[in-house]
Design a protein around this motif. Structure first.
Motif, PDB file in Angstrom:
ATOM      1  N   PRO A 208       0.801  -1.229   0.000  1.00 38.94           N
ATOM      2  CA  PRO A 208       0.000   0.000   0.000  1.00 38.94           C
ATOM      3  C   PRO A 208       0.834   1.280   0.000  1.00 38.94           C
ATOM      4  N   PHE A 209       2.091   1.221   0.448  1.00 36.01           N
ATOM      5  CA  PHE A 209       2.958   2.395   0.366  1.00 36.01           C
ATOM      6  C   PHE A 209       3.347   2.701  -1.078  1.00 36.01           C
ATOM      7  N   PHE A 210       3.691   1.655  -1.823  1.00 42.04           N
ATOM      8  CA  PHE A 210       4.277   1.844  -3.142  1.00 42.04           C
ATOM      9  C   PHE A 210       3.263   1.767  -4.284  1.00 42.04           C
ATOM     10  N   LEU A 211       2.133   1.111  -4.035  1.00 45.31           N
ATOM     11  CA  LEU A 211       1.128   0.945  -5.088  1.00 45.31           C
ATOM     12  C   LEU A 211      -0.249   1.375  -4.584  1.00 45.31           C
ATOM     13  N   PRO A 212      -0.373   2.581  -4.034  1.00 43.60           N
ATOM     14  CA  PRO A 212      -1.674   3.000  -3.501  1.00 43.60           C
ATOM     15  C   PRO A 212      -2.636   3.397  -4.615  1.00 43.60           C
ATOM     16  N   ARG A 213      -3.898   3.111  -4.384  1.00 40.51           N
ATOM     17  CA  ARG A 213      -4.918   3.578  -5.324  1.00 40.51           C
ATOM     18  C   ARG A 213      -5.296   5.025  -5.059  1.00 40.51           C
ATOM     19  N   GLY A 214      -5.119   5.445  -3.804  1.00 37.45           N
ATOM     20  CA  GLY A 214      -5.400   6.832  -3.442  1.00 37.45           C
ATOM     21  C   GLY A 214      -4.512   7.260  -2.296  1.00 37.45           C
TER      22      GLY A 214
END
Length: 917
Positions: A208-214
């Motif tokens: 979630p740090f590197f590939l967040p949707r928002g």
């Protein structure tokens, strides 16, 4: 080492302490773990009442909740040799709530009964497996060797936990029940699966740090000078492909984005929140983020551990709060992170620089230096996959990032700037594994700071402040950069060229001076400049002028044309006589730089189709506008350096890394003849009776003998007649030496008498030692004398250990005797030692030739010395009470005759906690 030795499989250390800290679940969320206390009885009762009847039946063989007496027993972990319970907590509306328990209770003969219970909502997330791993390690530490359990035959989730653990398992079915007998001796499968689970879960927690949707920016401001505004602007200017949500209760918009008064009011959940608010507001923001489903937090806010004890306490509280919510945290006191992948384009930082995309991942512990690193990376033309400013590392550490980058398909090279280690033993374990696939380059600051230890032994006096770091990097294959510039020099080479297959290097130049400087730097780095074959020299002579030098370096002289560069590069690189090539160009006359670059490209392409495939090529471009970065040759990029020494140093370190990677990993051996408990008992009794300090000579001999170390026969005498009796039993000639817990250097007080041929000489030596000490007013420091037989021949070496407060035991090997500190010919390694480490230590000291046989002297039994090192490594791993150990001298006898420990000292420490992991 003797053949037939079996490997010992050592579980990796945890990031936190074994008894408490974080858990990373299978889905990447986190939880807090600690031992149960009597004050937890209410929370544990509520947990069991909350379980479904089926879950209670599986835990207690009854759907009814456990009695108050049972709960009280579960909440007593005061004696881990009898019983222990782990509790796992997650936050529920801001309050910690028990979501899992795991317990063991002692049975007979080294066995303990084990049982688990997991909240129905958290089943299937790997909690049972994580708790079994922790319980097993804790049980082994306290003397248990087996776990026993009984469960329903239809309790498939629990049975799967046992079966998938990798431990040796026996199952016995009795109707509807099944008995489980689990050996706690770590197996290869158990350790491999533990590492795999940790790696997969850690990587999942960081996505979630590197590939967040928002991304939410909490503390976004309309003031262009503020950090909050700069972060929003960075996200916008980088072109982040996801949604951006500024959070500001006093603004409708920030930059081009609509703003929201709080995280709770965002129109959709976001994966990542960047927090830049005053420190006092951070806890409230964390709770809001958790309530809105945020998975990852970057806390820019400062004022935590970096400012003192109060800030450290707040930081620990913040980490617990984040963990209890199941989230991960980067920071606090950091500058953020980036992902330059064109499919993401995330700049969640206040860096104005967004680097070009590439395959190099970077982490910096310093935010200010991180800004400079990103600017330098752009100037060098280095493409970045991801960059992280870790700040105070309250949660996410460099160790976590290594595991993420290990599996990241966008990353080939890893760069780390470190100011301190959080858990170096865990770093060593992870880096050793990751380095087998991807090079790790580390710039570690603080290498000249003086150590805080008092030098009480030879080993302590020889261990400088940076010794442990250097040893750890060597053992794990880490490439150490001495400067920031060298870190980028290494990144250029490793990120664009293959690793050299050997240490042979060819140099092609149009100027003699730079070629000689490059050659000197190559040889200083351990590279070899081979003499070129007659056939290759003849080929070069066909197109080079008669005044050119056809040796290595190949000096084409100043008038070299682009065509001569092309032919020479193609010939040397394609000859198969070198493993790497350095091409040096300095502009002289009217030759055009661009034409030379094209000629080098054509020469490299031609050689690649011959025997030059797989050989790295580095360039040194010494013109007025020196190329620094990469020569783009279309088919490949060649790293270019401003000075020849820089290219040589980068190539030398790449060759050393390639050599490390090509060798098989070492093995930690298992010894079946150890009496570990006997040695522990000696140390425990000595600590209780006399406190920390040096053991007596008899105690030292018992500890070493328990680990089957080759102690020279002998005994301690407290009178002249007793000394003579020992001498008679051992046989003359003998040595008589002072036995003292406090006097380290015996020769300085006349405490060593050698070659004593009869009983009267022994008595006289005893009296002389007494008289010398009495004259110096040190007679009270005499425990007696140690009487030993003389050992003829052999080489004197030493083995020592010093406990580093952060790295753990540091083992030393070198030439021994009274001159050890003057010679300082010593090699250090961090435990646990592998067979490869031990072999390297014996062969890497400057005096290694003395052990190989020299001027008529027989060689030493190096196998026996390696075994001593490995047994000492195991000793100090098993008994953390040992602060220092000195075996000096050890007499290394000829091959097949082993070695003998002549003198030995062991000092205990008061605080013998094992530290993190």
């Amino acid at each position: 080492m003797k053949s037939g030795v079996q490997p010992r499989f050592v579980p990796p250390p945890y990031q936190d302490r074994l008894e408490s800290g974080r858990l990373i679940l299978r889905d990447g969320t986190t939880a807090e773990l600690r031992l149960a206390q009597p004050a937890d009885q209410g929370a544990v009762a509520e947990f069991f009442a909350r379980l479904s009847p089926e879950s209670r039946r599986r835990r207690f063989f009854s759907a009814a909740p456990p009695s108050a007496e049972q709960i009280a027993q579960l909440c007593d972990s005061s004696n881990p040799r009898s019983a222990v319970t782990f509790l796992v907590f997650r936050s529920d509306n801001g309050s910690p709530r028990v979501v899992a328990t795991a317990s063991y209770h002692a049975r007979a003969h080294g066995a303990a009964e084990v049982a688990f219970a997991v909240d129905d909502a958290f089943q299937g997330k790997g909690l049972g497996t994580l708790l079994l791993e922790r319980l097993a390690l804790l049980a082994v530490r306290h003397g248990f060797t087996r776990f026993w359990a009984v469960t329903h035959a239809d309790n498939k989730p629990m049975l799967d936990v046992f079966r998938d653990s990798g431990f040796t398992l026996k199952e016995c079915y009795d109707g509807a029940e099944v008995e489980i007998d689990l050996s706690l001796v770590p197996t290869e499968a158990a350790v491999t699966r533990l590492e795999m689970r940790d790696r997969i879960a850690t990587a999942a927690s960081l996505r979630p740090f590197f590939l967040p949707r928002g991304v939410a920016v909490v503390g976004a401001s309309r003031d262009p000078a503020s950090i909050g505004y700069r972060i929003v602007e960075a996200l916008h200017s980088a072109g982040f492909v996801g949604s951006v949500y500024p959070v500001n209760p006093k603004a409708n918009t920030v930059g081009p984005f609509r703003a929201y008064p709080s995280v709770r009011e965002l129109p959709e959940p976001v994966d990542l929140a960047v927090v830049a608010v005053p420190r006092s507001v951070v806890p409230e923001v964390v709770d809001e983020c958790a309530a809105r489903g945020v998975r990852a937090l970057v806390v820019i806010t400062a004022g935590y551990a970096e400012v003192g004890p109060e800030g450290r306490a707040l930081q620990e509280q913040l980490a617990r709060q984040v963990r209890a919510h199941g989230m991960r945290l980067i920071g606090p006191n950091c500058m953020g992170l980036l992902n330059a992948d064109p499919a993401v384009r995330l700049n969640a930082s206040f860096s104005p620089v967004f680097p070009p995309p590439g395959r190099i991942a970077m982490s910096s512990q310093s935010g200010a230096l991180g800004l400079a690193i990103l600017a330098a990376a752009r100037n060098y033309g280095l493409g970045i996959s991801t960059f992280v400013s870790v700040g105070n590392k309250a949660d996410v550490s460099g160790n976590d990032l290594l595991q993420y980058w290990e599996e990241d398909p966008q990353t080939d090279v890893i760069l780390l700037y470190l100011e301190s280690f959080g858990n170096p033993r865990r770093f060593a374990r992870i880096a050793r594994r990751v380095g087998r696939r991807k090079p790790i380059v580390v710039l570690k600051s603080g290498r000249t700071q003086a150590g805080g230890r008092a030098a009480g032994s030879h080993t302590a006096a020889l261990a400088a402040s940076d010794t442990a770091v250097e040893a750890l990097f060597h053992q794990t294959g880490v490439l150490r950069a001495d400067t920031l510039e060298e870190m980028f020099d290494l990144a250029l080479a490793l990120g664009s060229q293959p690793l050299p297959r050997g240490r042979r290097v060819g140099i092609v130049t149009n100027a003699g001076g730079p070629g000689i400087l490059c050659a000197d730097a190559c040889e200083a780095g351990g590279l070899v400049l081979p003499e070129l074959s007659a056939a290759l020299r003849a080929s070069l002579a066909e197109h080079l002028p008669g005044s050119a030098s056809l040796a290595n370096p190949v000096d084409m002289i100043a008038s070299a044309t682009p065509e001569q560069y092309r032919q020479t590069v193609a010939a040397v690189l394609g000859s198969g006589e070198v493993d790497a090539l350095i091409v040096i160009y300095i502009p002289v006359g009217l030759v055009q730089t661009e034409a030379v670059a094209r000629a080098i490209q054509e020469g490299v392409v031609a050689a690649r189709s011959a025997r030059g495939a797989g050989c790295p090529v580095l360039a040194c471009w010494m013109d007025a506008q020196a190329i620094r970065g990469q020569l783009d040759l279309g088919s490949e990029h060649i790293p270019a350096y401003a000075f020849p020494e820089a290219a040589a140093r980068a190539l030398a370190k790449a060759a050393a890394y390639a050599e490390w990677r090509s060798q098989p990993p070492g093995m930690v051996p298992e010894f079946a003849d150890l009496d570990i408990q006997a040695a522990r008992t000696v140390c425990d009794q000595a600590l209780r009776q006399g406190g920390s300090g040096w053991l007596g000579a008899e105690e030292v001999r018992r500890v070493l003998s328990s680990f089957r170390l080759p102690v020279l026969p002998g005994g301690v005498a407290r009178s002249a007649d007793e000394a003579a009796e020992w001498a008679h039993s051992l046989g003359f000639p003998v040595a008589v030496k002072l036995a003292s817990r406090s006097l380290v250097h015996k020769t300085e007080v006349g405490g060593v008498h050698l070659h004593l041929a009869d009983a009267e000489a022994v008595r006289r030596a005893f009296r002389q030692i007494q008289e010398r000490l009495a004259a110096a007013e040190k007679l009270d420091q005499m425990d007696g004398v140690l009487v030993q037989p003389m050992v003829a021949g052999g080489a004197e070496v030493m083995v020592g250990v010093i406990q580093d407060p952060l790295f753990g035991p540091l083992v030393a090997f070198g030439l021994g005797g009274i001159h050890v500190e003057i010679l300082a010919d010593v090699c250090f390694r961090v435990t646990p030692l592998t067979d490869r480490d031990a072999a390297e230590m014996v062969r890497s000291i400057r005096g290694a030739r003395l052990l190989e046989g020299y001027r008529g002297h027989p060689p030493a039994d190096r196998d026996a010395l390696e075994e001593v090192l490995l047994r000492v490594s195991r000793l100090v791993e098993e008994i953390p009470l040992i602060q220092e150990l000195d075996l000096n001298p050890i007499i290394a006898l000829p091959p097949g005759q082993g070695c003998r420990i002549v003198d030995a000292r062991i000092r205990l420490r008061e605080d013998a906690g094992r530290g993190p992991g």
